[in-house]
Design an enzyme around this catalytic site. Structure first.
Site, PDB file in Angstrom:
ATOM      1  N   GLN A 289      12.631 -43.205   7.239  1.00  0.00           N
ATOM      2  CA  GLN A 289      12.294 -43.566   8.616  1.00  0.00           C
ATOM      3  C   GLN A 289      12.865 -42.543   9.612  1.00  0.00           C
ATOM      4  OE1 GLN A 289      11.965 -47.778  10.018  1.00  0.00           O
ATOM      5  NE2 GLN A 289      13.884 -47.300  11.064  1.00  0.00           N
TER       6      GLN A 289
ATOM      7  N   LYS B 179      20.834 -14.671  43.453  1.00  0.00           N
ATOM      8  CA  LYS B 179      20.412 -14.728  42.053  1.00  0.00           C
ATOM      9  C   LYS B 179      18.979 -15.205  41.861  1.00  0.00           C
ATOM     10  CE  LYS B 179      22.413 -14.200  38.697  1.00  0.00           C
ATOM     11  NZ  LYS B 179      23.408 -14.945  37.948  1.00  0.00           N
TER      12      LYS B 179
ATOM     13  N   SER C  32      20.631 -19.744  41.851  1.00  0.00           N
ATOM     14  CA  SER C  32      21.991 -20.163  41.528  1.00  0.00           C
ATOM     15  C   SER C  32      22.490 -21.077  42.632  1.00  0.00           C
ATOM     16  CB  SER C  32      22.888 -18.929  41.418  1.00  0.00           C
ATOM     17  OG  SER C  32      24.237 -19.289  41.633  1.00  0.00           O
TER      18      SER C  32
ATOM     19  N   GLU D 287      15.261 -18.260  28.772  1.00  0.00           N
ATOM     20  CA  GLU D 287      16.549 -18.678  28.197  1.00  0.00           C
ATOM     21  C   GLU D 287      16.428 -20.040  27.520  1.00  0.00           C
ATOM     22  OE1 GLU D 287      20.153 -17.137  30.852  1.00  0.00           O
ATOM     23  OE2 GLU D 287      18.546 -17.969  32.038  1.00  0.00           O
TER      24      GLU D 287
ATOM     25  N   TYR E  29       9.761 -44.749  -1.941  1.00  0.00           N
ATOM     26  CA  TYR E  29      10.152 -44.914  -0.544  1.00  0.00           C
ATOM     27  C   TYR E  29      11.598 -45.383  -0.434  1.00  0.00           C
ATOM     28  CZ  TYR E  29      10.431 -46.389   4.272  1.00  0.00           C
ATOM     29  OH  TYR E  29      10.819 -46.526   5.586  1.00  0.00           O
TER      30      TYR E  29
ATOM     31  N   SER F 147      12.328 -49.058  14.165  1.00  0.00           N
ATOM     32  CA  SER F 147      11.773 -47.745  14.551  1.00  0.00           C
ATOM     33  C   SER F 147      10.728 -47.906  15.650  1.00  0.00           C
ATOM     34  CB  SER F 147      11.143 -47.050  13.339  1.00  0.00           C
ATOM     35  OG  SER F 147      10.178 -47.886  12.725  1.00  0.00           O
TER      36      SER F 147
ATOM     37  N   ASN G  51      17.196 -16.248  38.329  1.00  0.00           N
ATOM     38  CA  ASN G  51      17.557 -16.352  36.907  1.00  0.00           C
ATOM     39  C   ASN G  51      16.352 -16.636  36.010  1.00  0.00           C
ATOM     40  OD1 ASN G  51      20.290 -15.991  37.471  1.00  0.00           O
ATOM     41  ND2 ASN G  51      20.600 -18.183  37.836  1.00  0.00           N
TER      42      ASN G  51
ATOM     43  N   THR H   1      15.074   0.771  17.954  1.00  0.00           N
ATOM     44  CA  THR H   1      15.645   0.141  16.764  1.00  0.00           C
ATOM     45  C   THR H   1      17.133   0.026  17.075  1.00  0.00           C
ATOM     46  OG1 THR H   1      16.114   2.225  15.654  1.00  0.00           O
ATOM     47  CG2 THR H   1      13.944   1.272  15.241  1.00  0.00           C
ATOM     48  N   HIS H   2      17.772  -0.984  16.572  1.00  0.00           N
ATOM     49  CA  HIS H   2      19.191  -1.245  16.888  1.00  0.00           C
ATOM     50  C   HIS H   2      19.436  -1.363  18.393  1.00  0.00           C
ATOM     51  CE1 HIS H   2      20.032   0.098  12.697  1.00  0.00           C
ATOM     52  NE2 HIS H   2      19.086   0.979  12.972  1.00  0.00           N
TER      53      HIS H   2
HETATM   54  N1  ARG Z   1       9.276 -48.125   9.752  1.00  0.00           N
HETATM   55  C1  ARG Z   1       9.169 -47.645   8.408  1.00  0.00           C
HETATM   56  C2  ARG Z   1       9.255 -46.139   8.380  1.00  0.00           C
HETATM   57  O1  ARG Z   1       9.026 -45.551   9.350  1.00  0.00           O
HETATM   58  C3  ARG Z   1       7.870 -48.059   7.810  1.00  0.00           C
HETATM   59  C4  ARG Z   1       7.897 -48.233   6.347  1.00  0.00           C
HETATM   60  C5  ARG Z   1       8.767 -49.358   5.976  1.00  0.00           C
HETATM   61  N2  ARG Z   1       8.670 -49.725   4.619  1.00  0.00           N
HETATM   62  C6  ARG Z   1       9.547 -50.533   4.042  1.00  0.00           C
HETATM   63  N3  ARG Z   1       9.362 -50.818   2.818  1.00  0.00           N
HETATM   64  N4  ARG Z   1      10.609 -50.959   4.675  1.00  0.00           N
HETATM   65  O2  ARG Z   1       9.559 -45.546   7.369  1.00  0.00           O
END
Ligand code: ARG
Length: 461
Positions: A322, A283, A277, A290, A317, A23, A285, A155-156
């Site tokens: 993650q 145009k 455009s 949007e 956990y 991560s 826009n 309304t509507h």
């Molecule tokens: N990178 C992990 C997360 O974002 C951190 C926690 C990881 N904990 C573990 N026991 N693997 O959730």
């Protein structure tokens, strides 16, 4: 490459696993929260005699250096470190040696990530609230200028009753105020420290959770560790808060898109916040509203995504969790830029008051006023008054004239109890100003409502 957790393994992790499992490429956004969390944890350990003063100083100093490396761009973020927690701890240990290895005493990545992510989310609840206030100031300024400008209330999506444009914008100000209150209440509810919960069950070390909580600005300490390390309600709340806010932004955007069409012509977005455009040279826009409407869908996706990630998880956990971060980061960043650009687009748009007023002359907007007149002046029951008014509207359609411009003689023909003073009641401005009930559109009431918002913004800077 050796992992921090590799003690029980004989073969090293595959590159594919590293890529899939890591991560670090996105949770690095939490580096400040992570370093501050570690510093608070280390201070608590030292206060409790678990670290020596010397070790504490080395850790604090080392973490500051890591922070500088991150901020100067020299820190090496490696997928093989898995997440920012391990990346930072590893670098700390390279820098200061053995003291670094003691930092993780009485802590787990499970409470660590819960601290980091929670603090990021808490901070964003407040920052987004402030950004909404800035938007509200701009909307309020436009609203204040147009408490006399007539616009068809609908309304509507059909012409209903004349209102003023300030009142219309006031509706959004009320929505935005509720949005702020939601962010603020999430902040209050979730300002609770997970630190010291460790992996799931607490720790046998003599920790002082109150102390580290206080250092990190939390109001209190969480009650049940098993809950705390797996709880992501705080993240769901900000996603819901952002989703609801974006829903409001999207509704306003939808109106801006309509209003800037030739058919309405109620506003013109500035050149700075409009696009052209590639094929049609004429145009202009409304891409900004949007996109705001479109991005709302993407934010809902993040909310649904995390709700779905969480729904089947046994305590406590699980690595599924993650998946909580990217959607929240994306939603937060979408909210931030959306608020900023909407504010600028509104600040620079041109309100075409004349066109708004012209549009009110179509669709017999004062029909309800005729019915109300019949009730009040002629003592006719409302149902009957409604029916008589229907005849008047039909006559108007037949003649091709709006009720507010109809010749009195036709009204008299429809019901002879109607007197000439009715003509005043049918005037659109009179109709708008007649709605003086609390929260109504009458200019006097609208001004009251805008003042209420003004005071709120003043008192909640
Ligand atoms: N990178 C992990 C997360 O974002 C951190 C926690 C990881 N904990 C573990 N026991 N693997 O959730």
């Amino acid at each position: 490459m050796e992992k921090m957790w590799s003690g029980r393994f004989s073969a090293s992790a595959s590159n594919l696993l590293d890529q899939f499992n890591a991560s670090i490429m996105y949770d690095r956004k939490l580096y400040r929260e992570d370093i501050e969390g570690s510093q608070a944890h280390a201070k608590m350990l030292a206060k409790q005699g678990i670290l020596t003063q010397d070790e504490l100083e080395q850790i604090l100093e080392g973490l500051n250096q890591v922070k500088q490396e991150i901020e100067s761009g020299s820190f090496e973020w490696k997928i093989s470190d898995e997440d920012l927690h391990m990346g930072i701890e590893k670098r700390l240990t390279q820098l200061i040696g053995d003291a670094g290895k003691k930092l993780h005493t009485a802590r787990s990545r499970n409470d660590q990530v819960a601290v980091d992510f929670r603090r990021y989310v808490l901070r964003k609840n407040l920052e987004i609230s402030q950004a909404i206030k800035a938007l509200m100031e701009v909307v309020l300024e436009v609203a204040n200028k147009h408490t006399q400008t007539l616009i068809p209330g609908m309304t509507h999506l059909q012409h209903a009753q004349p209102i003023n444009f300030g009142f219309h914008l006031g509706a959004y100000l009320s929505m935005f105020k509720r949005d702020i209150e939601r962010f603020e209440s999430s902040y209050k509810r979730n300002n609770i420290s997970p630190l010291g919960c460790a992996a799931l069950a607490g720790t046998p070390h003599n920790v002082d959770r109150e102390y580290s909580a206080q250092l990190l600005g939390f109001d209190s300490v969480s009650v049940n560790c098993l809950d705390t390390v797996s709880d992501r309600d705080f993240a769901l709340e900000i996603l819901f808060n952002i989703s609801t806010m974006m829903m409001h932004i999207s509704r306003l955007s939808e109106e801006l898109v309509m209003w800037s069409s030739y058919e309405f012509g109620f506003v013109e977005l500035s050149d700075e916040y409009s696009t052209g455009s590639s094929i049609m040279p004429q145009k202009k826009n409304p891409d900004v509203p949007e996109l705001l409407r479109g991005k709302t869908g993407r934010v809902y996706g993040s909310l649904m995504g995390l709700l779905t990630v969480m729904k089947g998880l046994p305590l406590a956990y699980n690595k599924d969790t993650q998946e909580d971060k990217e959607g929240v980061f994306d939603a937060v960043e979408t909210a931030e830029i959306s608020l900023e650009i909407l504010k600028e687009a509104i600040k620079t748009m041109q309100v075409k008051a004349q066109n708004m007023e012209k549009a009110c002359a179509i669709g017999h907007l004062s029909a309800t006023d005729l019915a109300d007149y019949l009730v009040e002046k002629c003592n006719i029951p409302f149902r009957e008054a409604h029916f008589i008014t229907g005849h008047a509207v039909a006559k108007g359609e037949e003649l091709g004239v709006d009720l507010s411009k109809m010749d009195f003689k036709y009204l008299k023909e429809i019901d002879e109890r109607i007197d000439e003073d009715v003509m005043e009641f049918l005037q659109l401005r009179h109709s708008m100003n007649a709605r003086t009930s609390e929260g109504g559109t009458a200019t006097t009431r609208t001004k009251e409502q805008l003042e209420y918002i003004q005071n709120y913004l003043q008192e909640n800077k």
